[in-house]
Design an enzyme around this catalytic site. Structure first.
Site, PDB file in Angstrom:
ATOM      1  CG  ASP A  33      -2.065   0.973   1.099  1.00  0.00           C
ATOM      2  OD1 ASP A  33      -3.216   0.515   0.949  1.00  0.00           O
ATOM      3  OD2 ASP A  33      -1.820   2.195   1.147  1.00  0.00           O
ATOM      4  CG  HIS A 102      -9.501  -3.633  -9.278  1.00  0.00           C
ATOM      5  ND1 HIS A 102      -9.427  -3.848 -10.645  1.00  0.00           N
ATOM      6  CD2 HIS A 102      -9.013  -4.749  -8.688  1.00  0.00           C
ATOM      7  CE1 HIS A 102      -8.930  -5.058 -10.859  1.00  0.00           C
ATOM      8  NE2 HIS A 102      -8.659  -5.620  -9.689  1.00  0.00           N
ATOM      9  CG  HIS A 104      -8.558  -2.983  -2.567  1.00  0.00           C
ATOM     10  ND1 HIS A 104      -9.480  -2.318  -3.337  1.00  0.00           N
ATOM     11  CD2 HIS A 104      -8.455  -2.289  -1.405  1.00  0.00           C
ATOM     12  CE1 HIS A 104      -9.923  -1.267  -2.672  1.00  0.00           C
ATOM     13  NE2 HIS A 104      -9.327  -1.222  -1.485  1.00  0.00           N
ATOM     14  CG  HIS A 106      -6.779  -3.022   2.972  1.00  0.00           C
ATOM     15  ND1 HIS A 106      -6.100  -1.836   2.794  1.00  0.00           N
ATOM     16  CD2 HIS A 106      -8.011  -2.824   2.433  1.00  0.00           C
ATOM     17  CE1 HIS A 106      -6.888  -0.961   2.195  1.00  0.00           C
ATOM     18  NE2 HIS A 106      -8.064  -1.534   1.969  1.00  0.00           N
TER      19      HIS A 106
HETATM   20  P1  AMP Z   1      -9.830   1.320   0.199  1.00  0.00           P
HETATM   21  O1  AMP Z   1     -10.148   2.511   1.052  1.00  0.00           O
HETATM   22  O2  AMP Z   1     -10.157   0.018   0.855  1.00  0.00           O
HETATM   23  O3  AMP Z   1     -10.411   1.460  -1.192  1.00  0.00           O
HETATM   24  O4  AMP Z   1      -8.262   1.291   0.075  1.00  0.00           O
HETATM   25  C1  AMP Z   1      -7.546   1.823  -0.998  1.00  0.00           C
HETATM   26  C2  AMP Z   1      -6.087   1.723  -0.642  1.00  0.00           C
HETATM   27  O5  AMP Z   1      -5.342   1.916  -1.812  1.00  0.00           O
HETATM   28  C3  AMP Z   1      -5.628   2.777   0.369  1.00  0.00           C
HETATM   29  O6  AMP Z   1      -5.080   2.121   1.509  1.00  0.00           O
HETATM   30  C4  AMP Z   1      -4.570   3.560  -0.411  1.00  0.00           C
HETATM   31  O7  AMP Z   1      -3.494   3.981   0.393  1.00  0.00           O
HETATM   32  C5  AMP Z   1      -4.149   2.560  -1.466  1.00  0.00           C
HETATM   33  N1  AMP Z   1      -3.588   3.125  -2.693  1.00  0.00           N
HETATM   34  C6  AMP Z   1      -4.074   4.147  -3.426  1.00  0.00           C
HETATM   35  N2  AMP Z   1      -3.299   4.370  -4.508  1.00  0.00           N
HETATM   36  C7  AMP Z   1      -2.288   3.456  -4.447  1.00  0.00           C
HETATM   37  C8  AMP Z   1      -1.159   3.169  -5.254  1.00  0.00           C
HETATM   38  N3  AMP Z   1      -0.892   3.867  -6.374  1.00  0.00           N
HETATM   39  N4  AMP Z   1      -0.333   2.169  -4.887  1.00  0.00           N
HETATM   40  C9  AMP Z   1      -0.580   1.460  -3.751  1.00  0.00           C
HETATM   41  N5  AMP Z   1      -1.628   1.677  -2.960  1.00  0.00           N
HETATM   42  C10 AMP Z   1      -2.477   2.666  -3.284  1.00  0.00           C
END
Ligand code: AMP
Length: 118
Positions: A33, A102, A104, A106
């Site tokens: 992340d 998309h 994901h 964590h």
């Molecule tokens: P969510 O709130 O569950 O949609 O989490 C999205 C996650 O994506 C957050 O923890 C962000 O820090 C992470 N994120 C956003 N852009 C990127 C990126 N380019 N590379 C890696 N993580 C990202």
């Protein structure tokens, strides 16, 4: 909600923006992340175009679903979290706090993760 091909993880999958890769196979990509909330904070995403877990479970093949689930365990092992444990979490929709549309998961690890919900 229809899938937005311009979301940031779609761009990572197309190689248009970089990521710190942890693991990849035909079905799954895992990367750190960009804004880690714990010592170890990794995201596991399917390569197919799925908005969230509901979309995935409704549309993905059994093979994709199995591969995705197995990848979460595999990646947590790669991160050294097998013994001490870790937390997985997926956010769905507005109330769930999902920012990137998309699917994901964590993976939080490397320290005591603390309360389940704050
Ligand atoms: P969510 O709130 O569950 O949609 O989490 C999205 C996650 O994506 C957050 O923890 C962000 O820090 C992470 N994120 C956003 N852009 C990127 C990126 N380019 N590379 C890696 N993580 C990202």
């Amino acid at each position: 909600m229809s899938y937005d091909k311009n979301n940031i993880f779609a761009k990572i999958l197309r190689g248009e923006i970089p990521c710190k890769k942890v693991y990849e196979n035909d079905h799954v990509l895992a990367f750190h992340d960009i804004n880690p909330q714990k010592k170890i904070h990794v995201l596991v995403i399917p390569k197919g175009e799925y908005v969230d877990l509901n979309d995935f479970n409704n549309k993905a093949s059994d093979k994709e679903i199995v591969e995705f689930n197995k990848a979460i365990t595999h990646v947590s092992n790669l991160l050294g979290a097998k013994e001490k444990g870790y937390r997985t979490l997926t956010n769905i929709g507005n109330d769930g706090g999902q920012e990137v549309p998309h699917l994901h998961f964590h993976i939080f690890a490397g320290e005591n993760i603390g309360k389940m919900v704050s």
